[in-house]
Design an enzyme around this catalytic site. Sequence first.
Site, short mmCIF file in Angstrom:
data_model
loop_
_atom_site.label_atom_id
_atom_site.label_comp_id
_atom_site.label_asym_id
_atom_site.label_seq_id
_atom_site.Cartn_x
_atom_site.Cartn_y
_atom_site.Cartn_z
N GLY A 1 -9.87 -0.92 21.26
CA GLY A 1 -10.91 -0.90 20.48
C GLY A 1 -12.37 -0.56 21.31
N GLN B 1 -20.78 -0.78 24.32
CA GLN B 1 -20.20 -0.40 25.57
C GLN B 1 -20.42 0.93 26.05
OE1 GLN B 1 -16.32 -2.06 23.49
NE2 GLN B 1 -16.16 -2.88 25.75
N CYS C 1 -11.12 -6.82 27.70
CA CYS C 1 -12.05 -6.00 27.29
C CYS C 1 -12.39 -4.78 28.38
CB CYS C 1 -13.55 -6.84 27.02
SG CYS C 1 -14.97 -5.76 26.66
N LEU C 2 -12.74 -3.71 27.89
CA LEU C 2 -12.84 -2.37 28.64
C LEU C 2 -13.95 -2.63 29.63
CD1 LEU C 2 -11.80 0.49 26.36
CD2 LEU C 2 -10.50 -0.66 28.11
N HIS D 1 -13.37 -8.92 17.86
CA HIS D 1 -13.77 -8.64 19.33
C HIS D 1 -14.78 -7.32 19.05
CE1 HIS D 1 -13.02 -8.25 23.61
NE2 HIS D 1 -13.45 -7.18 23.49
N GLU D 2 -14.78 -6.55 18.46
CA GLU D 2 -15.48 -5.22 18.53
C GLU D 2 -16.74 -5.66 17.64
OE1 GLU D 2 -14.79 -3.22 20.64
OE2 GLU D 2 -12.62 -3.61 20.90
N HIS E 1 -19.02 -7.38 19.75
CA HIS E 1 -19.97 -6.64 20.62
C HIS E 1 -21.23 -5.91 19.89
CE1 HIS E 1 -17.72 -5.75 24.30
NE2 HIS E 1 -16.67 -5.73 23.53
#
Length: 178
Positions: free
Chosen positions: A47, A52, A98-99, A140-141, A144
């Site tokens: 995701g 991000q 998380c990226l 999660h997304e 963000h």
Amino acid sequence: MTVLPILRWGDPLLLARAAEVADPTAPEVAVLAADMAATMQEARGVGLAAPQVGVGLRLIVALDVGDREAPRDRAPLVLVNPVLEAVGDAVVEGMEGCLSIPGLRGVVPRFERVGWRGQGLDGRTIGGEAGGFLARILQHEVDHLDGVLYPMRLKSPAYMGFEPEFDRWMRARAGEGT
Ligand code: NI
């Protein structure tokens, strides 16, 4: 499609609330979504949210992975202006990464099931209900988009660490050995 640089934990842009996308059908939104999908795939993520990659807009891409080992070459779900709603009040704990926080993992409580809706790149409203890992990814997304990173939702600060140490610890706690 362009693979974009991913902002990392500590960048204040990750803590800002993203703005609604005024026109989901605008060509630059489609370009951004395609670049985000390419970026996610390159980073082997499941995701990614626009903040991000430094864009303060409410746009996410997510892979509907039935399990965490699923192939990652399929087209992701692209959701513009996503809105989530808990289905029931069951909460489950699960491991997240998380990226923007490479190399780390944490245990985060999330709603087990969520209803989701938003717009596609054609401007039409789309929606559904998700459970399992997809429900976790969506929460999660969307976090963000509100400037929330998973360490802000940890079960406890003790439940975060580097992989593979943390994975090993969690597997041992679950009685799986190693
Ligand atoms: Ni993330």
